[in-house]
Design a protein around this motif. Structure first.
Motif, short mmCIF file in Angstrom:
data_model
loop_
_atom_site.label_atom_id
_atom_site.label_comp_id
_atom_site.label_asym_id
_atom_site.label_seq_id
_atom_site.Cartn_x
_atom_site.Cartn_y
_atom_site.Cartn_z
N GLU A 1 79.19 69.09 3.41
CA GLU A 1 77.73 69.03 3.47
C GLU A 1 77.24 68.94 4.90
OE1 GLU A 1 74.12 69.57 1.97
OE2 GLU A 1 75.98 69.56 0.77
N GLU A 2 77.93 68.19 5.72
CA GLU A 2 77.55 68.06 7.12
C GLU A 2 77.65 69.41 7.84
OE1 GLU A 2 78.49 64.35 9.62
OE2 GLU A 2 79.97 65.82 10.31
N THR A 3 78.71 70.15 7.55
CA THR A 3 78.88 71.47 8.16
C THR A 3 77.80 72.44 7.70
OG1 THR A 3 81.28 71.09 8.20
CG2 THR A 3 80.51 73.34 8.57
N LEU A 4 77.49 72.42 6.42
CA LEU A 4 76.45 73.30 5.90
C LEU A 4 75.09 72.98 6.52
CD1 LEU A 4 77.47 73.37 2.12
CD2 LEU A 4 77.58 75.31 3.73
N ARG B 1 81.98 79.20 0.42
CA ARG B 1 81.56 80.55 0.04
C ARG B 1 80.41 80.50 -0.96
NH1 ARG B 1 85.56 82.04 -2.85
NH2 ARG B 1 86.98 82.17 -1.08
N SER B 2 80.53 79.66 -1.98
CA SER B 2 79.49 79.60 -3.01
C SER B 2 78.19 79.02 -2.44
CB SER B 2 79.98 78.78 -4.20
OG SER B 2 80.30 77.45 -3.81
N SER B 3 78.32 78.04 -1.54
CA SER B 3 77.11 77.44 -0.97
C SER B 3 76.36 78.43 -0.10
CB SER B 3 77.48 76.21 -0.14
OG SER B 3 78.04 75.19 -0.95
N LEU B 4 77.06 79.15 0.75
CA LEU B 4 76.41 80.11 1.63
C LEU B 4 75.83 81.28 0.86
CD1 LEU B 4 78.93 80.07 4.62
CD2 LEU B 4 76.63 79.08 4.57
#
Length: 419
Positions: free
Chosen positions: A102-105, A134-137
């Motif tokens: 989450e921090e990276t996103l 992958r799914s988040s982006l």
């Protein structure tokens, strides 16, 4: 008479054969010229352990990375509508292990929010995080996905010392040392820690490459501005850069130069290449280093100070710059450009001003008015943090952010097709 006829026929046959040979050679020559023209236009072949023979163009600072298939890598193209421009794209790398998804996103989100030019993310992550990244982006709005593409890589260390490198300082942190050796097709790269928040477009940091002299290989900020509270000058048991050392949380690299350069050192009179110097340095200093790979970088640039470009503290603003009172003069004048929430301050109550910025970016929904749904809620949250030194300096956090939002909004207005 028959002899003359035979001689005539023989001459005709030989002539036809000669013509056929000439035309064949001419066609082959033209084909080779076409191929060489393509090579000159696209660049010089560059290969790595996972390369498939793509062509690239190298420049002194800005570089092009052409798409190619790679064994063992998870490549994704976000934004088919974006016309790729070799020199326009900023290349950004991050290493994520453990509970850093989450921090990276949120860091990547801040990069996308304010940048006007296209981005390429190089995400090095543990295998169990690949699907989530992958799914988040891919869940981000399509209009946002047109602004970037990304490549997901596994965590990779030299096989003979993999365990030793992985446990150095924090899990996977030393991966950054090997980026020039893994990403052999990339000329220049901006590496950032996962706990970074961009308050200014990435391309503004990327533009610092143009300020490199021919001797500069990389750029970082000082670890401290005030020697009285400096760590390296008070506690280090190894060589370090300058008066107070350097912080590697934001590191701009000309990786072509890093790969090609020979580095002076205190282990041998012979200068060593990047891939030759890392393990001997670790073996010599592993009992004396506290901050892992950052300490190794300090040692390298202590012996090669002409190779480092030092940028001001507002490009890597940490709690150390305000926890004992404001001590980043450039931020006082121009505001904070990049916020670095090290020591976990985004996730605890020790520095609520830093946490307020992180949560404002994290909660903001793409497409909403940034002034109403990002800036104003953040300013309200920061008002509750003035009981801390960093909270009293929090106007520096929003000083540049306001301008970034204004510039981004006007850019959308000027380019409705990209908004």
């Amino acid at each position: 008479m028959r002899c003359y006829l035979h001689a005539f026929l023989l001459c005709v046959v030989l002539t036809l054969c000669s013509l056929f040979y000439v035309f064949t050679q001419l066609a082959s020559t033209l084909e080779e010229k076409d191929e060489w023209r393509d090579v000159r236009e696209q660049g010089i072949p560059g290969r790595s352990s996972h390369d498939t023979g793509h062509l690239l163009r190298k420049g002194p600072g800005l570089a092009g990375l052409r798409d190619h298939g790679e064994d063992g890598l998870d490549r994704e193209r976000s934004g088919a509508a974006v016309k790729e421009s070799i020199d326009d794209r900023s290349h950004l790398a991050v290493v994520a292990c453990g509970p850093r998804l989450e921090e990276t996103l949120t860091m990547l989100k801040s990069a996308v929010l304010f940048s006007k030019k296209p981005l390429h993310f190089y995400i090095f992550a543990e295998d169990n995080l690949h699907v989530s990244f992958r799914s988040s982006l891919h869940s981000w709005p399509r209009t946002v996905q047109t602004k970037f593409k990304f490549t997901i890589y596994p965590i990779t260390f030299p096989e003979e010392n993999a365990k030793e490198w992985k446990k150095l300082f924090k899990p996977c942190a030393s991966q950054r040392l090997f980026l020039p050796l893994i990403l052999k097709e990339v000329d220049s790269l901006l590496y950032v820690d996962t706990d970074i928040i961009f308050l200014r477009p990435v391309e503004d940091m990327w533009a610092l490459l143009s300020q490199f002299s021919p001797s500069h290989l990389a750029a970082m900020a000082p670890e401290h501005e005030e020697p009285r509270i400096g760590w390296y000058n008070r506690f280090a048991r190894h060589p370090y850069y300058g008066k107070t050392g350097i912080n590697s949380g934001v590191m701009l690299m000309n990786m072509t130069r890093l790969r090609e350069n020979f580095f002076k050192n205190d282990m041998t009179k012979v200068s060593l290449r990047w891939e030759e110097i890392l393990m001997p340095l670790l073996q010599k200093y592993k009992l004396n280093i506290t901050w892992g790979d950052q300490d190794l970088l300090n040692i390298i640039f202590h012996h090669n100070p002409e190779s480092l470009y030092v940028f001001p503290c507002q490009w890597n603003y940490r709690p150390d710059h305000c926890i004992y009172g404001s001590n980043c003069q450039q931020a006082e004048q121009e505001g904070v450009f990049i916020l670095h929430g090290n020591r976990g301050v985004y996730h605890d109550d020790k520095q609520p001003a830093f946490r307020a910025v992180y949560e404002a970016i994290q909660k903001y929904q793409f497409g909403k008015n940034m002034e109403a749904f990002l800036l104003q809620p953040l300013e309200a949250s920061l008002q509750t943090t003035t009981h801390t030194y960093c909270g009293r300096a929090s106007h520096l956090f929003t000083k540049r952010l306001k301008q970034s939002i204004i510039n981004r909004t006007s850019h959308k207005d000027d380019n409705p097709a990209r908004s």
